[in-house]
Design a protein around this motif. Structure first.
Motif, PDB file in Angstrom:
ATOM      1  N   LYS A 130      -0.328 -46.096 -42.975  1.00  0.00           N
ATOM      2  CA  LYS A 130      -1.083 -44.844 -42.891  1.00  0.00           C
ATOM      3  C   LYS A 130      -1.218 -44.396 -41.436  1.00  0.00           C
ATOM      4  CE  LYS A 130      -3.971 -45.152 -47.054  1.00  0.00           C
ATOM      5  NZ  LYS A 130      -5.358 -45.280 -47.577  1.00  0.00           N
ATOM      6  N   TYR A 133       1.912 -42.488 -40.208  1.00  0.00           N
ATOM      7  CA  TYR A 133       2.011 -41.078 -40.610  1.00  0.00           C
ATOM      8  C   TYR A 133       0.949 -40.224 -39.930  1.00  0.00           C
ATOM      9  CZ  TYR A 133       5.537 -42.256 -44.068  1.00  0.00           C
ATOM     10  OH  TYR A 133       6.704 -42.664 -44.661  1.00  0.00           O
ATOM     11  N   THR A 134      -0.280 -40.733 -39.866  1.00  0.00           N
ATOM     12  CA  THR A 134      -1.351 -39.947 -39.255  1.00  0.00           C
ATOM     13  C   THR A 134      -1.115 -39.723 -37.767  1.00  0.00           C
ATOM     14  OG1 THR A 134      -2.946 -40.799 -40.872  1.00  0.00           O
ATOM     15  CG2 THR A 134      -3.835 -39.831 -38.863  1.00  0.00           C
ATOM     16  N   THR A 172      -1.196 -39.809 -47.457  1.00  0.00           N
ATOM     17  CA  THR A 172      -1.597 -39.533 -46.079  1.00  0.00           C
ATOM     18  C   THR A 172      -1.235 -38.118 -45.671  1.00  0.00           C
ATOM     19  OG1 THR A 172      -1.179 -41.875 -45.569  1.00  0.00           O
ATOM     20  CG2 THR A 172      -1.466 -40.389 -43.715  1.00  0.00           C
TER      21      THR A 172
END
Length: 259
Positions: A130, A133-134, A172
């Motif tokens: 996550k 991607y963030t 996400t």
């Protein structure tokens, strides 16, 4: 290979319309919405050919190149990319760093370090993925980039199951787009068949096709029925006898009166 522009990458809305992507047989996840279907792209091919704001490189901690997508990006970008990466002092797992793209058709390369999948502690792997991607999306926004393309992070030699990784990626990205209005398109790039199957299965659960709900259909049907009834009410009453019979009876009565 000629570069592929961001505008030419099909959106989910188009793929649904062309029947290239179908609604999931499984129930949509909580909060699933078609709102972002024009902001999500899907393409199977070579990520180095995309003419987008940024492509995301599934890098290792050194950022000095490797195999798979990482090696392909470095080869396509040329030696200047490696030279810049040497100045970045590596990158932690779950984080990202940005460089110029050099000979690539995109504007920037975002290097993110995915986790090696830990089947004993999968929650740790999920948090790190996550983060990939963030942090990549945050870098794109910070640098004014409107389009960003991801390949399957950690689904190669790092062993992250493709289906699980696609779930993390879609969740996400959806959560990010719910908050952000600056990114025009997020592209998922698949290459291996296992990733193709995973995204074809997972994307419709987070970004379902935009169809009317049964309630909306019933409401439309009721409105059509009410409109039809209103039009019928404006018509003259239907005669109960044949007009020819009435005319004959009238003539007969007149003849009797003249006798």
């Amino acid at each position: 290979m000629a570069p592929i522009s961001a505008a030419d990458i099909p959106t989910l809305s188009l793929l649904y319309k062309l029947k290239k992507l179908n609604a999931s047989r499984l129930a949509p996840v909580q909060g699933a919405t078609p709102t972002h279907n024009d902001r999500i792209g899907l393409i199977r091919g070579d990520i180095t050919s995309l003419q987008v704001g940024a492509i995301v490189n599934a890098a290792n901690n050194s950022l000095l190149g490797g195999g798979g997508v990482d090696g392909a990006i470095h080869r396509a970008a040329g030696p200047s990319l490696l030279a810049e990466c040497r100045t970045l002092n590596g990158c932690q797992t779950g984080s990202s760093k940005i460089t110029s793209a050099y000979s690539l058709p995109c504007k920037k390369v975002i290097h993110t370090v995915g986790p090696i999948y830990d089947d004993i502690r999968p929650d740790n792997s999920e948090r790190a993925l996550k983060g990939c991607y963030t942090s990549s999306l945050n870098l794109a926004v910070k640098n004014g980039l409107k389009t960003i393309a991801f390949s399957g992070i950690s689904t190669g030699i790092y062993g992250y199951p493709s289906l699980d990784a696609a779930m993390v990626a879609c969740e996400t990205v959806k959560n990010f787009l719910d908050r952000d209005k600056t990114i025009d398109k997020v592209v998922f790039v698949t290459f291996e068949e296992k990733d193709v199957r995973a995204y074809n299965q997972v994307l419709p659960r987070f970004f379902p096709p935009n169809t009317k709900t049964s309630t909306e259909q019933e409401k439309a049907a009721e409105e059509q029925k009410a409109e039809a009834e209103a039009k019928v009410g404006q018509l003259p009453d239907v005669p109960t006898t044949d007009p020819a019979d009435a005319d004959y009876a009238q003539k007969k009565q007149k003849h009797e009166n003249n006798k």
